[in-house]
Design an enzyme around this catalytic site. Structure first.
Site, short mmCIF file in Angstrom:
data_model
loop_
_atom_site.label_atom_id
_atom_site.label_comp_id
_atom_site.label_asym_id
_atom_site.label_seq_id
_atom_site.Cartn_x
_atom_site.Cartn_y
_atom_site.Cartn_z
N LYS A 192 0.81 -1.22 0.00
CA LYS A 192 0.00 0.00 0.00
C LYS A 192 0.84 1.26 0.00
O LYS A 192 0.38 2.32 -0.40
CB LYS A 192 -0.97 0.01 1.20
CG LYS A 192 -2.09 -1.00 1.04
CD LYS A 192 -3.21 -0.75 2.01
CE LYS A 192 -4.36 -1.71 1.75
NZ LYS A 192 -5.46 -1.58 2.69
N LYS A 215 -5.15 -11.10 -5.62
CA LYS A 215 -6.32 -11.31 -4.79
C LYS A 215 -7.48 -10.45 -5.31
O LYS A 215 -7.28 -9.32 -5.72
CB LYS A 215 -5.94 -10.89 -3.37
CG LYS A 215 -7.05 -10.84 -2.37
CD LYS A 215 -6.55 -10.28 -1.04
CE LYS A 215 -6.61 -8.76 -1.00
NZ LYS A 215 -6.62 -8.18 0.34
N LYS A 252 -11.68 -5.11 -3.27
CA LYS A 252 -12.61 -4.02 -3.54
C LYS A 252 -11.87 -2.80 -4.08
O LYS A 252 -12.48 -1.89 -4.61
CB LYS A 252 -13.41 -3.67 -2.28
CG LYS A 252 -12.63 -3.48 -1.03
CD LYS A 252 -13.52 -3.60 0.22
CE LYS A 252 -12.66 -3.69 1.47
NZ LYS A 252 -13.29 -4.33 2.59
P1 TYM Z 1 -10.71 -6.63 4.90
O1 TYM Z 1 -11.77 -5.64 5.20
O2 TYM Z 1 -9.71 -6.30 3.86
O3 TYM Z 1 -11.37 -8.01 4.49
C1 TYM Z 1 -12.37 -8.60 5.30
C2 TYM Z 1 -12.23 -10.11 5.27
O4 TYM Z 1 -12.36 -10.60 3.93
C3 TYM Z 1 -11.25 -11.43 3.62
N1 TYM Z 1 -10.92 -11.29 2.20
C4 TYM Z 1 -10.79 -12.30 1.35
N2 TYM Z 1 -10.92 -13.63 1.51
C5 TYM Z 1 -10.75 -14.41 0.43
N3 TYM Z 1 -10.47 -13.93 -0.81
C6 TYM Z 1 -10.33 -12.61 -1.03
N4 TYM Z 1 -10.08 -12.15 -2.24
C7 TYM Z 1 -10.50 -11.73 0.09
N5 TYM Z 1 -10.46 -10.38 0.23
C8 TYM Z 1 -10.71 -10.13 1.53
C9 TYM Z 1 -10.13 -10.92 4.52
O5 TYM Z 1 -9.14 -11.90 4.72
C10 TYM Z 1 -10.89 -10.60 5.78
O6 TYM Z 1 -11.08 -11.76 6.56
N6 TYM Z 1 -7.61 -6.04 8.75
C11 TYM Z 1 -8.82 -6.67 8.31
C12 TYM Z 1 -10.04 -6.28 9.12
C13 TYM Z 1 -9.87 -6.44 10.59
C14 TYM Z 1 -9.93 -7.66 11.30
C15 TYM Z 1 -9.73 -7.29 12.68
C16 TYM Z 1 -10.12 -8.98 10.94
C17 TYM Z 1 -9.66 -5.44 11.48
N7 TYM Z 1 -9.58 -5.96 12.74
C18 TYM Z 1 -9.72 -8.25 13.69
C19 TYM Z 1 -10.10 -9.94 11.96
C20 TYM Z 1 -9.91 -9.58 13.30
C21 TYM Z 1 -9.08 -6.28 6.87
O7 TYM Z 1 -8.60 -5.30 6.38
O8 TYM Z 1 -9.98 -7.07 6.24
#
Ligand code: TYM
Length: 331
Positions: free
Chosen positions: A115, A196, A199
């Site tokens: 990023k 991956k 969004k």
């Molecule tokens: P975020 O918002 O980017 O994504 C949310 C969840 O979706 C999963 N994910 C995917 N899984 C499979 N294939 C993909 N292409 C894909 N894109 C996204 C992510 O692995 C995630 O589980 N840092 C985290 C959010 C967060 C969090 C936490 C998660 C903040 N605090 C505490 C667990 C526990 C994030 O940015 O996810």
């Protein structure tokens, strides 16, 4: 108020419209796990502002993520759903944990490196982001964190921070384990299957949004990159096909062997059509419910307020413990 069940914590950022990757990598697994665990499902708005957000979009998306949780089948009676910024302990604990975190380990994070690659003014929040995530998880004495594969590194650092704090100040936190589902742990971009699905992906045809209308889903799957081999086979030489098979399997539960047998000699057209229909069949009923929930703002408010009450109670208990161990004067 507390049960003997093991604890799950997970969250999604309301930083963009959610994708099929978010659904299959995270939410669909949460639905399966909710009976067995004491679950906290959070909308992580504090994380979302590590990159610039339009206030009105952030507001809409925060509620929409909550509506998506509900519409996907997370039961508000059994689970705690809340908005991260409504529990100030997350920000406070993040600071305390920042002081137990090394610059080196933060700057080594792949997501930070990605990023911050093409930007001159990189927000400090992008660097400290994993510490806030660690605070999210550790405040609830979480046993299990169901996430997609891309979050593995952040989970590791959360464990390292917890272990370091426990060692410095005596046992305070449960050390959390990741839960990476067998299916859909990493859904790839439909146009660039080495990346991956995200969004924030550049090509709109590369990702499917949870809210994409059926005709858009059909079009995107139809345009998905495949290859000239012409055989539906699960292998690393045919990444586009492999990804579509993964999606089909994650949604329908059909095994890779069954998929290969079913499309033997049929080519890609029928296969893509079926993948598209499986996605539509999964998402369409959810979309209808999301729209219904978005029209019931007071119901959503009831849920996130009730959620934050419980979350505040549990999180503050851990925060007080942290403060006391660090040597702060009790208030
Ligand atoms: P975020 O918002 O980017 O994504 C949310 C969840 O979706 C999963 N994910 C995917 N899984 C499979 N294939 C993909 N292409 C894909 N894109 C996204 C992510 O692995 C995630 O589980 N840092 C985290 C959010 C967060 C969090 C936490 C998660 C903040 N605090 C505490 C667990 C526990 C994030 O940015 O996810």
């Amino acid at each position: 108020m507390e049960s003997n069940k093991k604890v799950i914590f997970s969250g999604i950022q309301p930083s963009g419209d959610l994708t099929l990757g978010n659904y299959l990598g995270a939410i669909k697994n949460w639905v399966k796990l909710q009976e067995e665990y004491e679950c906290y499902f959070c909308v992580v708005d504090l994380h979302a502002i590590t990159v610039k957000q339009e206030p009105k979009d952030l507001r809409r998306r925060t509620l929409e993520v909550l509506a998506i949780y509900l519409a996907s089948g997370i039961d508000p009676e059994k689970n705690t759903m809340f908005i991260q910024s409504h529990v100030s302990a997350h920000s406070e604990a993040a600071w305390l944990l920042t002081c137990s975190t090394y610059m080196g380990e933060l700057s080594r994070m792949t997501q930070f490196k990605e990023k911050s690659k093409n930007s001159e003014s990189i927000g400090a929040g992008l660097l400290t982001y994993p510490v806030l995530m660690a605070a999210d998880i550790l405040l609830y004495q979480t046993n299990l964190v169901p996430v997609g594969k891309d979050q593995t590194q952040h989970l590791e650092i959360a464990r390292d921070i917890a272990e370091r704090f426990n060692k410095t100040y005596s046992d305070t936190f449960v050390i959390p384990e990741p839960y990476i589902g067998k299916l859909g742990a990493k859904i790839m971009d439909l146009q660039e299957p080495t990346n991956k699905m995200s969004k924030s992906g550049e090509n709109v045809n590369g990702f499917i949004l949870i809210m994409d209308p059926p005709e858009v889903i059909r079009k995107k799957v139809n345009r998905a990159v495949t290859d000239s081999v012409g055989i539906v086979k699960y292998n690393d030489e045919q990444l586009g096909v492999k990804n579509l098979m993964t999606i089909l399997m994650a949604i329908t539960g059909i095994s890779m062997g069954e998929i290969e047998a079913k499309y033997d000699g049929l080519g890609y057209a029928q296969f893509k059509k079926d993948v598209a229909e499986a996605i539509v069949a999964e998402l369409e009923p959810i979309q209808i419910k999301i729209n219904e929930y978005m029209g019931q703002k007071s119901y959503l408010e009831e849920i996130y307020k009730k959620g934050s009450e419980k979350a505040n109670y549990v999180a503050n208990k851990t925060l007080r413990k942290m403060q006391k161990k660090i040597g702060f004067i009790p208030r």
